[in-house]
Design an enzyme around this catalytic site. Structure first.
Site: not given
Ligand code: HSE
Length: 442
Positions: A46, A135, A188, A191, A207, A309
């Site tokens: 989706a 991650g 990158g 943001e 987290k 990633g």
């Molecule tokens: N923006 C987060 C970081 C990755 O820089 O670790 C996603 O949680």
């Protein structure tokens, strides 16, 4: 080829992680089926826009904009859309229909976790979320399963790659926070439109809520996590830290605290802190993540790797997929989230740690004694003290000389330290409190 029972897998979202999950599932489907003991059929993906460009090629016939229809009849739903809605509603629909759900949505779990876990428990389904914290690093399953027989005392985590990248650039390349943030944006990591989720510590706080809940078998709501970001960290602080044998890291801290009466509570907090350069977390460079666990029986453990990633995070999602498929093969209800300890969540004022405070003082007789009295008067014990006197360009003391004092404390409570800093700020001999940083991991 072994014939397996087929499980229908619905994927919600085909962003950087989702597109990789689809590609890996299609490429390694048979191998994953062999590991799971069940066929894993990707029945649809989706997306918001079926014509959007993606990082991997997903067969056109799998794409749909109708997420609700897709999850009907799915055995396993993978939610990688992000955001609170419609992710929350779709996950609830999937769980209520008896599907197992896999998500990497830390914001959703930190905000609505109890509601989702309750929904899963009601129908005997399972909610998996290995990808939600750090991650690719396996940390959810180690906390929930491998360490289920131990008592965790403390977790120190570098769980935000963007801020670790920025602080590392400041430390190792001498860049200002602004320059390092621009580099992080260019690469990158941060943001472009709004880097605040990272640099203000919101991402790390989400987290932390998830890790603390798991580690202490207690629901830790997001708003109970004390949070400071890295926007106040200066290059001068980072340089001074290096000279003193420390490195500044944004830490996610989950800690079991015990008061004088033996009553236990949980502290969950995020702030930039000084970490000794010989601590394993000091060696975590660039955008890497690491979670350092201090457990009563196991001792110290560290989990290290890529915290973000597409393909890296897809690894964690596919691990959950194999677990979910194995559970379907075996049958029986999912394992409910453990919150039996239900410990009180303690405010930041209850935290006890060490501090390093930098002050400019008037360099005159009695100044040091006056400062010392303010520390002792609030029950804060000084451990180390270094003084440097400001010299003019010609190398002699300036007419109204100031001295810089760097004071390291023994362990003290946040409440006592805060009162000491207030008193220092209004003292006649102190021209400025230039830096207050906590010391962790020593
Ligand atoms: N923006 C987060 C970081 C990755 O820089 O670790 C996603 O949680």
């Amino acid at each position: 080829m072994i014939e397996y029972r087929n499980l229908r897998v619905a994927l919600l979202g085909a962003g950087s992680v989702g597109a990789q999950v689809a590609a890996l599932l299609i490429e390694h489907g048979q191998e994953l089926a062999n590991r799971a003991g069940a066929g894993l059929e990707l029945v649809g993906v989706a997306v918001r826009d079926v014509n959007a460009t993606r990082s991997t090629d997903i067969p056109r016939e799998l794409l749909t904009t109708d997420a609700e229809s897709l999850i009907l009849g799915a055995d396993i739903v993978i939610e990688l859309m992000g955001g609170l809605e419609p992710a929350r509603t779709l996950i609830l629909q999937a769980l209520n229909s008896g599907a197992d759900v896999i998500t990497g949505n830390k914001a959703l779990l930190a905000t609505h976790g109890p509601e989702l876990f309750e929904a899963a428990e009601q129908v005997g389904a399972q909610l998996y979320y290995e990808a939600a914290v750090a991650g690719a690093i396996p940390i959810i399953r180690p906390l929930r399963d491998s360490l289920a027989g131990d008592r965790i005392q403390r977790i120190l985590g570098i769980v935000n790659g963007t801020t670790n990248f920025i602080l590392d650039r400041m430390d190792r390349a001498g860049e200002s926070l602004e320059t390092a943030l621009a580099t992080a944006t260019e690469l990158g990591y941060a943001e472009k439109s709004d880097p605040s989720a990272d640099i203000e510590g919101f991402d790390a706080a989400q987290k932390t809520a998830i890790l603390a809940s798991l580690a202490f078998h207690t629901t830790v709501p997001l708003d109970a996590v004390y949070r400071e970001g890295i926007t106040g960290v200066t290059l001068a602080q980072v340089d001074a830290a290096r000279k003193a044998g420390y490195v500044v890291k944004l830490l996610a801290i989950c800690e079991r605290l015990t008061d004088e009466q033996g009553v236990e509570g949980v502290s969950a907090r995020v702030y930039p802190a000084l970490v000794p350069r010989d601590h394993p977390l000091a060696a975590v460079h660039g955008a890497k993540n690491a979670v350092f666990i201090e457990a009563e029986a196991a001792g110290d453990l560290m989990f290290y790797g890529a915290g973000a990633g597409g393909i890296e995070t897809a690894s964690a999602v596919l691990g959950d997929l194999v677990s979910a498929a194995r559970r379907h093969v075996i049958g029986g209800p999912g394992v409910a989230e453990s919150t039996h300890a239900n410990l009180p969540i303690l405010p930041i004022s209850r935290v006890i740690t060490r501090y390093q405070i930098t002050l400019s003082v008037v360099d005159q007789p009695g100044a040091l004694a006056a400062v010392a009295v303010l520390f002792s008067g609030h029950g804060v014990s000084v451990e180390t003290l270094t003084q440097s006197v400001q010299l003019s360009d010609s190398g002699v003391s300036t007419p109204s000389p100031t001295a810089t004092l760097v004071i390291g404390t023994h362990e003290a409570s946040e409440a006592d330290l805060a009162a000491t800093v207030l008193a220092l700020e209004s003292s006649d001999v102190v021209s400025q409190v230039t830096s207050v940083l906590r010391v962790e991991g020593s």
